[in-house]
Motif scaffolding. Structure first.
Motif, PDB file in Angstrom:
ATOM      1  N   VAL A 363      22.916   8.093  24.967  1.00  0.00           N
ATOM      2  CA  VAL A 363      21.829   8.502  23.907  1.00  0.00           C
ATOM      3  C   VAL A 363      20.510   8.956  24.959  1.00  0.00           C
ATOM      4  N   SER A 364      19.949   9.917  24.355  1.00  0.00           N
ATOM      5  CA  SER A 364      18.499  10.211  25.022  1.00  0.00           C
ATOM      6  C   SER A 364      17.641  10.808  23.778  1.00  0.00           C
ATOM      7  N   SER A 365      16.210  10.474  23.936  1.00  0.00           N
ATOM      8  CA  SER A 365      15.367  10.693  22.803  1.00  0.00           C
ATOM      9  C   SER A 365      14.665  12.107  22.635  1.00  0.00           C
ATOM     10  N   TYR A 366      14.272  12.279  21.318  1.00  0.00           N
ATOM     11  CA  TYR A 366      13.654  13.618  21.001  1.00  0.00           C
ATOM     12  C   TYR A 366      12.568  13.236  19.817  1.00  0.00           C
ATOM     13  N   GLU A 367      11.737  13.959  19.639  1.00  0.00           N
ATOM     14  CA  GLU A 367      10.650  13.681  18.658  1.00  0.00           C
ATOM     15  C   GLU A 367      10.585  15.056  17.826  1.00  0.00           C
ATOM     16  N   VAL A 368      10.410  14.887  16.610  1.00  0.00           N
ATOM     17  CA  VAL A 368      10.304  16.100  15.772  1.00  0.00           C
ATOM     18  C   VAL A 368       9.190  15.361  14.478  1.00  0.00           C
ATOM     19  N   ASP A 369       8.144  16.366  14.418  1.00  0.00           N
ATOM     20  CA  ASP A 369       7.300  15.908  13.388  1.00  0.00           C
ATOM     21  C   ASP A 369       6.782  14.429  13.392  1.00  0.00           C
ATOM     22  N   GLY A 370       6.517  13.816  14.609  1.00  0.00           N
ATOM     23  CA  GLY A 370       6.015  12.686  14.794  1.00  0.00           C
ATOM     24  C   GLY A 370       6.893  11.439  14.647  1.00  0.00           C
TER      25      GLY A 370
END
Length: 399
Positions: A363-370
């Motif tokens: 898994v890897s991370s990402y951010e959407v709308d905080g």
């Protein structure tokens, strides 16, 4: 024999047998630059360009060319159109006194029981081959029985792959019995046999084998319909085993109780380092059991895959905490479970702190709308982790 001579010999043998040369074989033999200890690779599934698949006549010519060759130590012919006749040609090559082949990959061809039989007979006297893959060939029960019997005599073969070969209960049990006395085989893959019983007889026999065997390092038992009861029986042998490092239990019917049985193994076993539980159903309770085992003083597990096990927040957070506790666990694969925001936060913290490297998880991370989320990356437990053809792979300690 130098490689350029093999290329010239190929044309000569084709003419002798009145067989049209395969341009692909000529190209591979001509382009190879190594003069010793090299592998001829002629897979029939090239994704970049269309290739002419090898047939039985092509293998006849190749085997004639390699009869007295000391340079070619590997022959990889997976995903071609070879039948039992091709297996017979290769068996003749393996029976030769000057055979130098160490690795033979015949995955996903059309070899059946007769082909497996002639290969098994050739290996009774062969002293060079250490790795044989027949995965994806429908050799069935009869062909597998001949290969199991071969292990009584052969003391050279280290790696045998028979996944998706339509083995049945009789031949699977035969391998377990033969490995009680065989002291040379290090890796066995018999994933996806055709078992029609719910009694877990195979698990009982493999448990007894693990109690006696001291050389097997890697065991693949995926897609066997293994239940919690079967894993409980298998655990009895694993607790006493002192050689196995890699256990593949993918795509079985293991639930939380199976996770508990496996956790008891991990608390006692001092050699088991890689466990693949992908595509089972251990859920939160099973993950918590495993987390407790991972943090116990005696556990040496380094890689764990629990992909697609219906694990929720509680179980995944317990695994994250186990990794954070500076245990031996370095690789963990969790995709396909319930990755709620607390889980995302926990694994992002592990990765940002350096406790979990990007190549050590899926898994890897990402951010959407905080908000933070996890996405899948295509990392997983490496199959054939302790391959016999890896020069850095050393024989495990028997202590």
């Amino acid at each position: 024999m130098e490689n350029e001579k093999v290329s010239a010999l190929y044309e000569s043998v084709c003419a002798q047998h009145k067989i049209k040369p395969n341009p692909r074989i000529s190209e591979v033999l001509t382009e190879s630059t190594e003069t010793q200890n090299f592998t001829i690779k002629l897979p029939g599934n090239n994704r970049l360009r269309q290739v002419q698949r090898l047939n039985d006549e092509d293998v006849l010519v190749l085997s004639k060319c390699l009869q007295n060759n000391k340079c070619v130590t590997g022959l990889h012919l997976q995903y071609n159109d070879m039948t039992d006749a091709a297996a017979a040609h290769l068996a003749e090559l393996l029976q030769g006194e000057n055979s130098a082949l160490c690795s033979l990959d015949l995955m996903f061809n059309n070899i059946q029981a007769d082909g497996a039989e002639v290969l098994a007979k050739s290996l009774q006297g062969n002293r060079s081959l250490v790795s044989l893959s027949l995965s994806g060939n429908k050799i069935g029960n009869r062909g597998a029985m001949h290969l199991a019997s071969m292990l009584q005599v052969n003391k050279t073969l280290l790696e045998l792959e028979l996944a998706d070969c339509d083995l049945d209960t009789q031949s699977v049990i035969a391998f377990a019995i033969m490995l009680k006395s065989n002291t040379s085989l290090r890796s066995l893959d018999i994933s996806r046999p055709l078992l029609f019983s719910q009694q877990d007889e195979c698990a009982v026999h493999f448990s007894e084998m693990l109690k006696a065997n001291s050389s097997l390092v890697e065991l693949h038992l995926g897609k066997m319909g293994l239940t919690d009861t079967g894993l409980e029986r298998l655990a009895e042998g694993l607790k006493l085993n002192r050689s196995l490092r890699y256990l593949d239990l993918r795509c079985n019917q293991v639930t939380r109780d199976g996770g508990r049985h496996l956790s008891e193994v991990l608390k006692q076993n001092r050699t088991l380092k890689v466990v693949d539980l992908s595509y089972n159903r251990i859920e939160d309770e099973g993950a918590v059991y495993l987390s407790e085992a991972i943090t116990s003083p005696g556990c040496v597990l380094t890689e764990l895959s629990v992909k697609s096990n219906n694990i929720g927040t509680e179980g995944l957070l317990s695994l994250a905490q186990a990794r954070k506790a500076k245990t031996s666990l370095s690789h963990i694969y969790i995709w396909g479970n319930q990755l709620e925001e607390p889980v995302c936060q926990a694994f992002i913290e592990l990765m940002s702190s350096g406790c979990l490297l990007p190549e050590q998880t899926d898994v890897s991370s990402y951010e959407v709308d905080g908000r933070v989320f996890l996405s899948e990356v295509f990392h997983s437990v490496r199959r054939h982790h302790y391959s016999s053809t890896d020069p850095t792979n050393q024989q495990p300690s028997k202590t």
